[in-house]
Design a protein around this motif. Sequence first.
Motif, PDB file in Angstrom:
ATOM      1  N   ARG A 128       2.301  -3.975   1.009  1.00 18.90           N
ATOM      2  CA  ARG A 128       1.299  -5.046   1.034  1.00 18.90           C
ATOM      3  C   ARG A 128       0.502  -5.049   2.329  1.00 18.90           C
ATOM      4  O   ARG A 128      -0.732  -5.101   2.308  1.00 18.90           O
ATOM      5  CB  ARG A 128       2.006  -6.396   0.846  1.00 18.90           C
ATOM      6  N   ASP A 129       1.195  -4.972   3.472  1.00 21.38           N
ATOM      7  CA  ASP A 129       0.550  -5.219   4.767  1.00 21.38           C
ATOM      8  C   ASP A 129       0.022  -3.951   5.426  1.00 21.38           C
ATOM      9  O   ASP A 129      -0.998  -3.996   6.123  1.00 21.38           O
ATOM     10  CB  ASP A 129       1.531  -5.916   5.724  1.00 21.38           C
ATOM     11  N   ARG A 130       0.714  -2.846   5.235  1.00 26.32           N
ATOM     12  CA  ARG A 130       0.311  -1.606   5.917  1.00 26.32           C
ATOM     13  C   ARG A 130      -0.466  -0.664   5.006  1.00 26.32           C
ATOM     14  O   ARG A 130      -1.474  -0.094   5.419  1.00 26.32           O
ATOM     15  CB  ARG A 130       1.558  -0.894   6.465  1.00 26.32           C
ATOM     16  N   LEU A 131       0.011  -0.508   3.783  1.00 23.15           N
ATOM     17  CA  LEU A 131      -0.668   0.397   2.852  1.00 23.15           C
ATOM     18  C   LEU A 131      -1.750  -0.314   2.040  1.00 23.15           C
ATOM     19  O   LEU A 131      -2.566   0.347   1.390  1.00 23.15           O
ATOM     20  CB  LEU A 131       0.354   1.030   1.902  1.00 23.15           C
ATOM     21  N   GLU A 132      -1.729  -1.656   2.070  1.00 24.91           N
ATOM     22  CA  GLU A 132      -2.687  -2.467   1.307  1.00 24.91           C
ATOM     23  C   GLU A 132      -2.740  -2.021  -0.159  1.00 24.91           C
ATOM     24  O   GLU A 132      -3.799  -1.814  -0.742  1.00 24.91           O
ATOM     25  CB  GLU A 132      -4.085  -2.407   1.952  1.00 24.91           C
ATOM     26  N   ASP A 133      -1.537  -1.897  -0.717  1.00 25.51           N
ATOM     27  CA  ASP A 133      -1.373  -1.455  -2.103  1.00 25.51           C
ATOM     28  C   ASP A 133      -0.645  -2.567  -2.862  1.00 25.51           C
ATOM     29  O   ASP A 133       0.600  -2.585  -2.931  1.00 25.51           O
ATOM     30  CB  ASP A 133      -0.581  -0.159  -2.147  1.00 25.51           C
ATOM     31  N   PRO A 134      -1.381  -3.519  -3.432  1.00 27.70           N
ATOM     32  CA  PRO A 134      -0.718  -4.662  -4.071  1.00 27.70           C
ATOM     33  C   PRO A 134       0.143  -4.280  -5.269  1.00 27.70           C
ATOM     34  O   PRO A 134       1.180  -4.918  -5.509  1.00 27.70           O
ATOM     35  CB  PRO A 134      -1.882  -5.572  -4.491  1.00 27.70           C
ATOM     36  N   GLN A 135      -0.237  -3.268  -6.019  1.00 27.42           N
ATOM     37  CA  GLN A 135       0.562  -2.893  -7.180  1.00 27.42           C
ATOM     38  C   GLN A 135       1.926  -2.345  -6.775  1.00 27.42           C
ATOM     39  O   GLN A 135       2.948  -2.682  -7.379  1.00 27.42           O
ATOM     40  CB  GLN A 135      -0.202  -1.869  -8.036  1.00 27.42           C
ATOM     41  N   GLU A 136       1.950  -1.493  -5.753  1.00 23.40           N
ATOM     42  CA  GLU A 136       3.233  -0.987  -5.262  1.00 23.40           C
ATOM     43  C   GLU A 136       4.058  -2.104  -4.643  1.00 23.40           C
ATOM     44  O   GLU A 136       5.284  -2.138  -4.760  1.00 23.40           O
ATOM     45  CB  GLU A 136       3.004   0.133  -4.246  1.00 23.40           C
ATOM     46  N   ALA A 137       3.367  -3.031  -3.968  1.00 24.43           N
ATOM     47  CA  ALA A 137       4.070  -4.179  -3.394  1.00 24.43           C
ATOM     48  C   ALA A 137       4.698  -5.027  -4.499  1.00 24.43           C
ATOM     49  O   ALA A 137       5.855  -5.456  -4.395  1.00 24.43           O
ATOM     50  CB  ALA A 137       3.108  -5.013  -2.555  1.00 24.43           C
ATOM     51  N   LEU A 138       3.943  -5.255  -5.562  1.00 24.36           N
ATOM     52  CA  LEU A 138       4.476  -6.013  -6.698  1.00 24.36           C
ATOM     53  C   LEU A 138       5.703  -5.334  -7.287  1.00 24.36           C
ATOM     54  O   LEU A 138       6.705  -5.991  -7.601  1.00 24.36           O
ATOM     55  CB  LEU A 138       3.403  -6.165  -7.782  1.00 24.36           C
ATOM     56  N   SER A 139       5.637  -4.030  -7.433  1.00 20.94           N
ATOM     57  CA  SER A 139       6.751  -3.282  -8.003  1.00 20.94           C
ATOM     58  C   SER A 139       8.006  -3.428  -7.136  1.00 20.94           C
ATOM     59  O   SER A 139       9.117  -3.632  -7.652  1.00 20.94           O
ATOM     60  CB  SER A 139       6.366  -1.811  -8.143  1.00 20.94           C
ATOM     61  N   ALA A 140       7.828  -3.352  -5.822  1.00 17.92           N
ATOM     62  CA  ALA A 140       8.972  -3.452  -4.912  1.00 17.92           C
ATOM     63  C   ALA A 140       9.559  -4.862  -4.921  1.00 17.92           C
ATOM     64  O   ALA A 140      10.788  -5.039  -4.975  1.00 17.92           O
ATOM     65  CB  ALA A 140       8.546  -3.055  -3.500  1.00 17.92           C
TER      66      ALA A 140
END
Length: 199
Positions: free
Chosen positions: A35-47
């Motif tokens: 979320r914060d470093r890669l700015e990838d909300p979908q991967e953040a949601l998955s995690a």
Amino acid sequence: ERWKDLVDVLHRQAEAEADADPRADLLKLAGAVCRDRLEDPQEALSAYRAALDAHPEDGEALEALDALYGAIDQPLDQMEIVALRHKAEGDPSAQWDLAFRMADLWRTRLDDPLRAVDAYRELLETRPDAEAVMDALTSMVVDNLEARSAADVLLTLHGEAAAWDRAVEVKEALIDHEADLSARVAMLRPCLRGCHMEN
């Protein structure tokens, strides 16, 4: 690249972790990096979802999912998470706030004004003087969203306690929405009598 590598390491460590709480902690850290470093909300949601699977009432994961679904405009998924937060919340005041958010989601994001009215009614049963709820119901009347149902809640539960100007605003909005002229006149008469009594 190093942040992506870190996420991969965290996921591998989580897979190898037998205990649910440490596994959830590793997955939440992976979610935060996404979320914060890669700015990838979908991967953040998955995690964060995986963290929630490991620890179903994890407050940190629930809050993160709530914010993420709101940020990417997925109100149905957000409603699911807010409902889970509401169920897991032990503080009555915080639980009421979450119930209010659910009602607002029904009204503003999920296009289900009838369910919103029912939710607002339940909120007023526990806090009859909640201005935010009365404002939301008044807005529904003015905007003609289940106007009669919303007005019934306001005028039934708050007929005596509600401020006169709110009652007038609600009744005037109902009159504006009424297409039948004779029905308008019938609705207007009590307002006129009320104004006369006030004067």
